[in-house]
Design a protein around this motif. Structure first.
Motif, PDB file in Angstrom:
ATOM      1  N   MET A 167     -36.355   3.149  -9.872  1.00  0.00           N
ATOM      2  CA  MET A 167     -37.219   2.336  -9.022  1.00  0.00           C
ATOM      3  C   MET A 167     -38.515   1.970  -9.736  1.00  0.00           C
ATOM      4  N   ASP A 168     -38.887   2.732 -10.743  1.00  0.00           N
ATOM      5  CA  ASP A 168     -40.089   2.448 -11.526  1.00  0.00           C
ATOM      6  C   ASP A 168     -39.760   1.608 -12.756  1.00  0.00           C
ATOM      7  N   PHE A 169     -38.572   1.812 -13.323  1.00  0.00           N
ATOM      8  CA  PHE A 169     -38.185   1.116 -14.543  1.00  0.00           C
ATOM      9  C   PHE A 169     -37.915  -0.370 -14.289  1.00  0.00           C
ATOM     10  N   MET A 170     -37.249  -0.695 -13.200  1.00  0.00           N
ATOM     11  CA  MET A 170     -36.877  -2.082 -12.939  1.00  0.00           C
ATOM     12  C   MET A 170     -38.096  -2.988 -12.731  1.00  0.00           C
ATOM     13  N   PRO A 171     -39.121  -2.593 -11.959  1.00  0.00           N
ATOM     14  CA  PRO A 171     -40.316  -3.446 -11.881  1.00  0.00           C
ATOM     15  C   PRO A 171     -41.013  -3.625 -13.221  1.00  0.00           C
ATOM     16  N   SER A 172     -40.991  -2.592 -14.074  1.00  0.00           N
ATOM     17  CA  SER A 172     -41.632  -2.732 -15.380  1.00  0.00           C
ATOM     18  C   SER A 172     -40.909  -3.758 -16.243  1.00  0.00           C
ATOM     19  N   VAL A 173     -39.579  -3.820 -16.125  1.00  0.00           N
ATOM     20  CA  VAL A 173     -38.821  -4.837 -16.858  1.00  0.00           C
ATOM     21  C   VAL A 173     -39.150  -6.232 -16.332  1.00  0.00           C
ATOM     22  N   VAL A 174     -39.245  -6.363 -15.006  1.00  0.00           N
ATOM     23  CA  VAL A 174     -39.579  -7.659 -14.406  1.00  0.00           C
ATOM     24  C   VAL A 174     -40.974  -8.105 -14.847  1.00  0.00           C
ATOM     25  N   LEU A 175     -41.937  -7.189 -14.818  1.00  0.00           N
ATOM     26  CA  LEU A 175     -43.302  -7.535 -15.223  1.00  0.00           C
ATOM     27  C   LEU A 175     -43.361  -7.913 -16.697  1.00  0.00           C
ATOM     28  N   THR A 176     -42.641  -7.174 -17.530  1.00  0.00           N
ATOM     29  CA  THR A 176     -42.621  -7.493 -18.954  1.00  0.00           C
ATOM     30  C   THR A 176     -42.074  -8.881 -19.207  1.00  0.00           C
ATOM     31  N   SER A 177     -41.014  -9.241 -18.493  1.00  0.00           N
ATOM     32  CA  SER A 177     -40.421 -10.567 -18.682  1.00  0.00           C
ATOM     33  C   SER A 177     -41.330 -11.681 -18.179  1.00  0.00           C
ATOM     34  N   LYS A 178     -42.128 -11.412 -17.138  1.00  0.00           N
ATOM     35  CA  LYS A 178     -42.988 -12.447 -16.579  1.00  0.00           C
ATOM     36  C   LYS A 178     -44.212 -12.740 -17.439  1.00  0.00           C
ATOM     37  N   VAL A 179     -44.663 -11.753 -18.214  1.00  0.00           N
ATOM     38  CA  VAL A 179     -45.854 -11.977 -19.026  1.00  0.00           C
ATOM     39  C   VAL A 179     -45.525 -12.600 -20.382  1.00  0.00           C
ATOM     40  N   CYS A 180     -44.254 -12.833 -20.664  1.00  0.00           N
ATOM     41  CA  CYS A 180     -43.871 -13.466 -21.923  1.00  0.00           C
ATOM     42  C   CYS A 180     -44.129 -14.971 -21.848  1.00  0.00           C
ATOM     43  N   PRO A 181     -44.901 -15.546 -22.766  1.00  0.00           N
ATOM     44  CA  PRO A 181     -45.202 -16.980 -22.732  1.00  0.00           C
ATOM     45  C   PRO A 181     -43.973 -17.823 -23.075  1.00  0.00           C
ATOM     46  N   LYS A 182     -43.937 -19.006 -22.527  1.00  0.00           N
ATOM     47  CA  LYS A 182     -42.820 -19.913 -22.758  1.00  0.00           C
ATOM     48  C   LYS A 182     -42.741 -20.298 -24.234  1.00  0.00           C
ATOM     49  N   GLY A 183     -41.544 -20.218 -24.773  1.00  0.00           N
ATOM     50  CA  GLY A 183     -41.315 -20.546 -26.166  1.00  0.00           C
ATOM     51  C   GLY A 183     -41.326 -19.347 -27.093  1.00  0.00           C
ATOM     52  N   LEU A 184     -41.896 -18.216 -26.619  1.00  0.00           N
ATOM     53  CA  LEU A 184     -41.957 -17.009 -27.439  1.00  0.00           C
ATOM     54  C   LEU A 184     -41.409 -15.800 -26.688  1.00  0.00           C
ATOM     55  N   GLU A 185     -40.468 -16.039 -25.783  1.00  0.00           N
ATOM     56  CA  GLU A 185     -39.979 -14.974 -24.919  1.00  0.00           C
ATOM     57  C   GLU A 185     -39.401 -13.797 -25.689  1.00  0.00           C
ATOM     58  N   SER A 186     -38.488 -14.072 -26.602  1.00  0.00           N
ATOM     59  CA  SER A 186     -37.812 -12.988 -27.304  1.00  0.00           C
ATOM     60  C   SER A 186     -38.775 -12.193 -28.175  1.00  0.00           C
ATOM     61  N   THR A 187     -39.709 -12.887 -28.840  1.00  0.00           N
ATOM     62  CA  THR A 187     -40.657 -12.198 -29.722  1.00  0.00           C
ATOM     63  C   THR A 187     -41.612 -11.312 -28.940  1.00  0.00           C
ATOM     64  N   ILE A 188     -42.215 -11.865 -27.901  1.00  0.00           N
ATOM     65  CA  ILE A 188     -43.189 -11.098 -27.121  1.00  0.00           C
ATOM     66  C   ILE A 188     -42.505  -9.966 -26.371  1.00  0.00           C
ATOM     67  N   TYR A 189     -41.320 -10.214 -25.829  1.00  0.00           N
ATOM     68  CA  TYR A 189     -40.618  -9.155 -25.104  1.00  0.00           C
ATOM     69  C   TYR A 189     -40.273  -8.004 -26.043  1.00  0.00           C
ATOM     70  N   ALA A 190     -39.835  -8.332 -27.260  1.00  0.00           N
ATOM     71  CA  ALA A 190     -39.521  -7.281 -28.227  1.00  0.00           C
ATOM     72  C   ALA A 190     -40.761  -6.466 -28.583  1.00  0.00           C
ATOM     73  N   LEU A 191     -41.908  -7.141 -28.722  1.00  0.00           N
ATOM     74  CA  LEU A 191     -43.155  -6.432 -29.028  1.00  0.00           C
ATOM     75  C   LEU A 191     -43.569  -5.510 -27.881  1.00  0.00           C
ATOM     76  N   LEU A 192     -43.482  -6.027 -26.653  1.00  0.00           N
ATOM     77  CA  LEU A 192     -43.864  -5.217 -25.498  1.00  0.00           C
ATOM     78  C   LEU A 192     -42.920  -4.033 -25.309  1.00  0.00           C
ATOM     79  N   ALA A 193     -41.623  -4.277 -25.481  1.00  0.00           N
ATOM     80  CA  ALA A 193     -40.656  -3.188 -25.362  1.00  0.00           C
ATOM     81  C   ALA A 193     -40.884  -2.135 -26.440  1.00  0.00           C
ATOM     82  N   GLY A 194     -41.233  -2.585 -27.653  1.00  0.00           N
ATOM     83  CA  GLY A 194     -41.541  -1.643 -28.723  1.00  0.00           C
ATOM     84  C   GLY A 194     -42.760  -0.801 -28.411  1.00  0.00           C
ATOM     85  N   MET A 195     -43.789  -1.418 -27.801  1.00  0.00           N
ATOM     86  CA  MET A 195     -44.968  -0.662 -27.419  1.00  0.00           C
ATOM     87  C   MET A 195     -44.640   0.359 -26.334  1.00  0.00           C
TER      88      MET A 195
END
Length: 225
Positions: free
Chosen positions: A96-124
């Motif tokens: 219940m805590d992990f799924m909102p964090s995934v949704v929030l991570t995906s929403k803060v990724c800027p258009k055109g750089l989704e895969s790069t920013i998501y990978a950086l955030l997931a790595g952090m």
């Protein structure tokens, strides 16, 4: 810990850890996903974080009860107490805590750089988990908790669980509660189903004729400059 280390301890066998508690944890994770989809998917990010933190803190009482042997006074076995606490409640809350964090991570990724920013955030996020595990191992040593019987010659078993309840209180209850005030700073107060602006509309990849690199990143704001 083995019976030699702690005679009156839970002394769970390896089969219990790898079979029964694992199966219960997997079922609990599925229940957490169902509860999130049916009940919490339209909540705000902050509200979800508050609820999951509160439930996780309450679930830590089961671990402290085992360490203090309170469950024996209530006639509850160690296996039942562990199953409801660490195996079931923790896994439900984790999903219940992990799924909102995934949704929030995906929403803060800027258009055109989704895969790069998501990978950086997931790595952090992964780095943060590794750091927390290292700090947890340090605190176990700092509190003098010893779970392996390694006595010196002529001495008795040197296992020590005296400070374990206090360590559980600090790590499982006090520190998680300290993160709640940070939600007003780090987590947006919007519903998970809403879109929100991050200050910059989008990123464009353009050619840079004046440099040796093939591509550069130009930030374009809402005014088009």
């Amino acid at each position: 810990a083995s019976r030699e280390c702690l005679e009156d301890g839970p002394n769970f066998d390896f089969k219990y850890y790898t079979t029964f508690s694992t199966i219960a944890g997997a079922v609990a994770s599925w229940v957490g996903v169902v509860l999130f989809q049916a009940w919490m998917r339209d909540w705000s990010f902050r509200k979800v974080f508050w609820l999951t933190t509160a439930v996780r803190v309450c679930g830590s009482i089961f671990d402290i009860a085992i360490a203090k042997r309170w469950n024996h006074n209530l006639g509850i076995s160690d296996k039942a107490m562990y199953m409801f606490g660490d195996a079931i409640i923790y896994n439900i809350v984790y999903q219940m805590d992990f799924m909102p964090s995934v949704v929030l991570t995906s929403k803060v990724c800027p258009k055109g750089l989704e895969s790069t920013i998501y990978a950086l955030l997931a790595g952090m996020q992964n780095m943060g988990q590794n750091v927390s595990q290292s700090l947890g191992a340090y605190m176990i040593t700092a509190f003098g908790v010893r779970t392996v019987c390694e006595p010196s010659e002529g001495e008795q078993c040197d296992c020590d669980f005296t400070n374990l309840p206090g360590l559980l209180f600090i790590c499982h209850m006090f520190l998680p509660l300290l993160t709640i005030p940070l939600t007003w700073v780090l987590i947006p107060d919007v519903r998970m189903t809403e879109q929100f602006e991050l200050g910059d509309e989008y990123y464009d990849l353009i050619k840079d004729e004046d440099r040796n690199t093939d591509l550069s990143i130009e930030l374009r704001g809402n005014d088009g400059l």
